[in-house]
Design an enzyme around this catalytic site. Structure first.
Site, PDB file in Angstrom:
ATOM      1  N   ASP A  47      38.605-114.764  46.289  1.00 36.58           N
ATOM      2  CA  ASP A  47      38.789-113.402  46.809  1.00 36.58           C
ATOM      3  C   ASP A  47      39.051-113.406  48.309  1.00 36.58           C
ATOM      4  O   ASP A  47      39.987-112.772  48.801  1.00 36.58           O
ATOM      5  CB  ASP A  47      37.566-112.533  46.495  1.00 36.58           C
ATOM      6  CG  ASP A  47      37.539-112.128  45.029  1.00 36.58           C
ATOM      7  OD1 ASP A  47      38.585-112.274  44.361  1.00 36.58           O
ATOM      8  OD2 ASP A  47      36.491-111.679  44.551  1.00 36.58           O
ATOM      9  N   LYS A  97      43.644-110.530  38.529  1.00 36.95           N
ATOM     10  CA  LYS A  97      42.637-109.684  39.176  1.00 36.95           C
ATOM     11  C   LYS A  97      43.081-108.221  39.096  1.00 36.95           C
ATOM     12  O   LYS A  97      43.862-107.863  38.227  1.00 36.95           O
ATOM     13  CB  LYS A  97      42.418-110.148  40.614  1.00 36.95           C
ATOM     14  CG  LYS A  97      41.787-111.540  40.699  1.00 36.95           C
ATOM     15  CD  LYS A  97      40.338-111.533  40.221  1.00 36.95           C
ATOM     16  CE  LYS A  97      39.723-112.916  40.142  1.00 36.95           C
ATOM     17  NZ  LYS A  97      39.107-113.392  41.343  1.00 36.95           N
ATOM     18  N   GLU A  98      42.582-107.390  40.021  1.00 35.37           N
ATOM     19  CA  GLU A  98      42.883-105.960  40.000  1.00 35.37           C
ATOM     20  C   GLU A  98      44.377-105.704  39.822  1.00 35.37           C
ATOM     21  O   GLU A  98      44.807-104.720  39.261  1.00 35.37           O
ATOM     22  CB  GLU A  98      42.376-105.305  41.272  1.00 35.37           C
ATOM     23  CG  GLU A  98      40.879-104.989  41.281  1.00 35.37           C
ATOM     24  CD  GLU A  98      40.002-106.196  41.558  1.00 35.37           C
ATOM     25  OE1 GLU A  98      40.496-107.347  41.479  1.00 35.37           O
ATOM     26  OE2 GLU A  98      38.799-105.988  41.830  1.00 35.37           O
ATOM     27  N   ASP A 122      32.681 -99.731  41.552  1.00 45.90           N
ATOM     28  CA  ASP A 122      32.289-100.702  40.533  1.00 45.90           C
ATOM     29  C   ASP A 122      30.804-100.623  40.188  1.00 45.90           C
ATOM     30  O   ASP A 122      30.419-100.843  39.037  1.00 45.90           O
ATOM     31  CB  ASP A 122      32.649-102.126  40.990  1.00 45.90           C
ATOM     32  CG  ASP A 122      34.128-102.422  40.732  1.00 45.90           C
ATOM     33  OD1 ASP A 122      34.878-101.466  40.442  1.00 45.90           O
ATOM     34  OD2 ASP A 122      34.520-103.595  40.820  1.00 45.90           O
ATOM     35  N   LYS A 146      29.164-106.910  45.965  1.00 40.65           N
ATOM     36  CA  LYS A 146      29.533-106.368  44.648  1.00 40.65           C
ATOM     37  C   LYS A 146      29.045-107.290  43.539  1.00 40.65           C
ATOM     38  O   LYS A 146      28.468-106.850  42.553  1.00 40.65           O
ATOM     39  CB  LYS A 146      31.053-106.212  44.552  1.00 40.65           C
ATOM     40  CG  LYS A 146      31.524-105.838  43.156  1.00 40.65           C
ATOM     41  CD  LYS A 146      33.038-105.810  43.020  1.00 40.65           C
ATOM     42  CE  LYS A 146      33.642-107.183  43.025  1.00 40.65           C
ATOM     43  NZ  LYS A 146      34.958-107.269  42.329  1.00 40.65           N
ATOM     44  N   HIS A 204      41.582-102.784  46.110  1.00 39.32           N
ATOM     45  CA  HIS A 204      40.845-102.680  47.364  1.00 39.32           C
ATOM     46  C   HIS A 204      41.181-103.793  48.346  1.00 39.32           C
ATOM     47  O   HIS A 204      41.316-103.569  49.545  1.00 39.32           O
ATOM     48  CB  HIS A 204      39.350-102.665  47.073  1.00 39.32           C
ATOM     49  CG  HIS A 204      38.865-103.831  46.239  1.00 39.32           C
ATOM     50  ND1 HIS A 204      37.702-104.498  46.499  1.00 39.32           N
ATOM     51  CD2 HIS A 204      39.391-104.445  45.152  1.00 39.32           C
ATOM     52  CE1 HIS A 204      37.531-105.457  45.609  1.00 39.32           C
ATOM     53  NE2 HIS A 204      38.541-105.444  44.777  1.00 39.32           N
ATOM     54  N   ARG A 205      41.334-105.008  47.843  1.00 36.49           N
ATOM     55  CA  ARG A 205      41.571-106.126  48.766  1.00 36.49           C
ATOM     56  C   ARG A 205      42.976-106.077  49.366  1.00 36.49           C
ATOM     57  O   ARG A 205      43.186-106.485  50.509  1.00 36.49           O
ATOM     58  CB  ARG A 205      41.318-107.468  48.081  1.00 36.49           C
ATOM     59  CG  ARG A 205      39.885-107.600  47.627  1.00 36.49           C
ATOM     60  CD  ARG A 205      39.405-109.016  47.458  1.00 36.49           C
ATOM     61  NE  ARG A 205      38.105-108.982  46.825  1.00 36.49           N
ATOM     62  CZ  ARG A 205      36.969-108.601  47.430  1.00 36.49           C
ATOM     63  NH1 ARG A 205      36.989-108.256  48.700  1.00 36.49           N
ATOM     64  NH2 ARG A 205      35.837-108.554  46.767  1.00 36.49           N
ATOM     65  N   LYS A 241      36.363 -99.296  45.767  1.00 36.96           N
ATOM     66  CA  LYS A 241      35.896-100.223  44.735  1.00 36.96           C
ATOM     67  C   LYS A 241      34.742-101.076  45.258  1.00 36.96           C
ATOM     68  O   LYS A 241      33.803-101.367  44.525  1.00 36.96           O
ATOM     69  CB  LYS A 241      37.057-101.110  44.278  1.00 36.96           C
ATOM     70  CG  LYS A 241      36.746-101.936  43.054  1.00 36.96           C
ATOM     71  CD  LYS A 241      38.012-102.565  42.524  1.00 36.96           C
ATOM     72  CE  LYS A 241      37.944-102.896  41.056  1.00 36.96           C
ATOM     73  NZ  LYS A 241      37.037-103.966  40.717  1.00 36.96           N
ATOM     74  N   ASN A 243      37.727-100.144  36.502  1.00 35.38           N
ATOM     75  CA  ASN A 243      38.452-101.412  36.662  1.00 35.38           C
ATOM     76  C   ASN A 243      37.472-102.497  37.106  1.00 35.38           C
ATOM     77  O   ASN A 243      37.812-103.388  37.870  1.00 35.38           O
ATOM     78  CB  ASN A 243      39.573-101.237  37.689  1.00 35.38           C
ATOM     79  CG  ASN A 243      40.617-102.357  37.588  1.00 35.38           C
ATOM     80  OD1 ASN A 243      40.562-103.184  36.679  1.00 35.38           O
ATOM     81  ND2 ASN A 243      41.546-102.381  38.522  1.00 35.38           N
TER      82      ASN A 243
END
Ligand code: DC
Length: 671
Positions: free
Chosen positions: A328, A355-356, A52, A25, A400-401, A426, A94
């Site tokens: 991450d 983060k997200e 993304d 990404k 997503h994570r 994402k 996002n």
């Protein structure tokens, strides 16, 4: 398609095989922006196709970049540093990797060439800080309005043609909230360095340095050599110009690799799991996740562009680690910690909070649901493995994570529910398909929903809808009998009155069958439509009465029982093939209703039909299916009966899902 509200994972027990990582990404969105700003055409190979990158591509297209796709290759014709549009409103979802650099580039371009651009995102994007970047750009003389809260998107960036930028003194930017602010400046300021060099000074300790290294490496590929003094001062030389590298390859995502490194460490007990697309040659900082995984006991062999991972120590070894260099991928360590021999502590991860979602509190909340003890501080988390694992419904916070990490909790011996699994789009749209192609569950642990009933009762439609909604595999067992009948008819085995059971069974046992995204292949022939012929249905009813044929197809039907679950429809799914199915439905409708449905189906396909003849046919078929001595059509003892003569498919679906919900071990969506 309605996004599936949750995905239930059965307890998983092993993993093996090979996967190819989706593109990175971080690299994808940087390359897209640089290609969009450069002169000429850049050919990009293996770009990530995700939410993304989609927003970045849409933004570039709106700004007038030419974009062409050909298979796995994308061609971007860049703007050559000149605005083609002077006004646009861009929606960036996002994607921090789109919002920050585009804000910087468009601020600089509108300040010098004139224009007005508005940048927005989803509500969470409007809670993710950007004030430090805005301040840095204002030092240059860029005009920026914060349209909502000060310090957050949405932003308006504007200016008049011929404007000059204050490039004389170093631009100061904070480095301790998000490294994306520095990255955004580094990517955009070559646009402003036509006259003189521009210096950037970082205030505070720069976090996530490896991401800045990716930025510098890619700038170099596009002809810009940034001079760096430690991690404090960066200088973009005068007269810098983005030069397209003509062709560039995006390596696999090292953060995405972390889930499979963890999978190997937890579950690859027989042979190593092979991960292709990232290895020791990677320019991504998250590749260093493998060091942390090794410290926890994983055996990792690293090749230039691939990794091979297998379980080493078990349980895993608890660690204490400063994770600033892998922010991450460090989330994956928090889940691996569930399988460790003691408490693990991850420190220096304050960036998780912006983060997200607030990943620190999200991770703590969700891991606790599984039975872990979790302590959390402003910038650290400590995970103590569960003494008793609990089946849990994990909330994913549109992150997503969180979803991918959550899936790795399915090795604790209990089922795990992942809410809103589609949020993986994402960065890794096929994540769960990939996981299920590698991870194994004990067949008896894989839930089966059996939907049996007479012909034209609507069970096929209902089963497909249930499978889609639950993200489960689908077995249309009737199609197996239909293929067997088709093959037998073609081989001349159905010509006489007495069918040669052994010959047909032998044929059925060795059918060259393939099931592929809703299509059924017999050898090289797509037989999906042919199988629906009435004649084939009647022949299927004949061959299915032969015990040897039923026996020949038995193993094949069982092989459909794979993680995450199976919805099987037919005549004897609940009574014979999957007697331990967790939910059995027996679907009926009146003969008149069924004849009418079949009639409408045929007419809509342009096939002429007679409703009375259809009714007679299906009654005859019912009689044969019901009266045969083996696996006759009849409800399993523990089946729920549903007469759907007077209800819609949506109502039947809701009824089945409700019955299913009552059988699951999760109390509620929030666990
Ligand atoms: O569901 P269908 O119409 O595609 O099934 C075709 C024939 O196959 C049906 O008449 C009976 C037989 N069949 C069966 O015996 N057992 C099953 N599990 C499914 C179908």
């Amino acid at each position: 398609m309605v996004p599936i509200p949750f995905l239930d994972l059965p307890p998983l027990v092993g993993a093996s095989g090979t996967l190819r990582l989706p593109g990175s990404k971080s690299i994808s969105n940087r390359v897209l922006l640089l290609a969009g700003l450069a002169d000429g055409v850049t050919e990009i190979h293996d770009l990530l196709d995700s939410d993304d990158t989609k927003v970045m591509l849409a933004a570039l297209a709106q700004l007038g970049c030419g974009i062409e796709r050909e298979g796995a290759t994308l061609r971007v014709r860049g703007l050559g540093g000149r605005l083609a549009m002077h006004e646009a409103e861009l929606f960036l979802g996002n994607a921090g990797t789109a919002m920050r650099p585009l804000a910087a580039a468009l601020a600089v371009l509108s300040a010098t060439q004139g224009g007005r651009f508005v940048l927005r995102g989803v509500p969470r994007m409007h809670q993710r800080p950007i004030g430090d970047l805005v301040n840095a750009l204002r030092q240059l003389g860029c005009a920026i309005d914060e349209l909502g809260q000060a310090g957050y998107p949405p932003l308006a960036l504007y200016g008049a043609a011929g404007g000059a930028l204050a490039t004389g003194q170093a631009i100061r930017v904070r480095g301790d909230v998000s490294s994306q602010f520095l990255t955004a400046l580094l990517l955009a300021l070559p646009l402003a360095s036509t006259e003189a060099a521009i210096a950037i000074e970082v205030e505070g300790e720069l976090i996530s340095k490896p991401y800045v290294e990716i930025t510098l490496a890619l700038l170099e590929r596009f002809g810009i050599a940034v001079a760096r003094e430690g991690w404090q001062r960066f200088t973009i030389p005068a007269a810098s110009r983005y030069r397209s590298p003509v062709s560039i390859h995006v390596e696999g995502d090292a953060s995405s690799a972390s889930y499979f490194v963890a999978l190997g460490a937890i579950a690859a007990t027989q042979a190593p799991l092979r991960i292709e697309g990232a290895g020791s040659d990677s320019i991504q900082g998250d590749i260093r996740f493998i060091e942390a995984a090794r410290a926890m006991g994983a055996e990792v062999r690293s090749q230039a562009n691939a990794l091979e991972v297998r379980r080493g120590a078990w349980p895993l070894k608890a660690i204490t680690l400063d994770c600033n260099h892998i922010p991450d991928a460090a989330m994956t360590l928090a889940v691996m910690a569930l399988y460790a021999d003691g408490p693990s502590t991850l420190t220096n991860i304050a960036s998780w909070r912006v983060k997200e979602t607030d990943r620190l509190s999200a991770m703590a909340t969700e891991l606790r649901k599984l039975g872990a003890k979790v302590d959390e501080g402003a910038d650290w988390i400590r995970v103590t493995p569960p003494t008793t694992w609990k089946a849990a419904s994990l909330h994913t916070y549109d992150d997503h994570r969180m979803a991918m990490c959550g899936s790795l909790a399915a090795f604790g011996g209990v089922p795990v529910r992942i809410e809103d699994p589609a949020c993986v789009a994402k960065t890794f749209p096929d994540y769960f398909e990939t996981l299920f192609s590698l991870a194994r569950a004990e067949p008896r642990q894989v839930p089966v929903i059996a939907i049996d009933g007479p012909t034209a009762s609507g069970k096929g439609t209902l089963a497909a809808a249930v499978a889609e909604r639950l993200g489960y595999h689908l077995l249309d067992s009737g199609s197996l009998y239909r293929v067997a009948a088709l093959a037998a008819a073609r081989a001349g085995l159905l010509d006489g009155d007495e069918a040669d059971a052994q010959a047909i069974a032998a044929l059925a046992a060795t059918l060259p069958l393939r099931f592929e995204s809703g299509h059924i292949w017999l050898g090289v022939e797509d037989v999906t439509d042919t199988l629906r012929d009435e004649a084939v249905g009647l022949a299927a009813s004949r061959v299915s009465a032969l015990p040897a044929v039923r026996q020949a197809l038995h193993g094949l039907q069982l092989s459909f029982r794979r993680a995450p679950g199976l919805v099987a429809d037919g005549r004897d799914m609940g009574s014979v093939v999957f007697p331990d199915a967790a939910l059995k439905i027996y679907l009926t409708a009146s003969a008149g209703q069924r004849a009418e449905r079949r009639y409408k189906q045929l007419i809509s396909k342009g096939i002429s039909a007679n409703i009375d003849a259809l009714r007679a046919d299906l009654l005859a078929r019912d009689a044969r299916d019901t009266n045969r001595p083996v696996a006759p059509l009849k409800p399993a003892q523990d089946a729920l009966l549903l007469d759907n003569s007077a209800v819609t498919i949506e109502q039947s679906l809701a009824w089945v899902l409700d019955a299913w919900a009552q059988r699951r071990p999760f109390n509620s969506l929030s666990g």
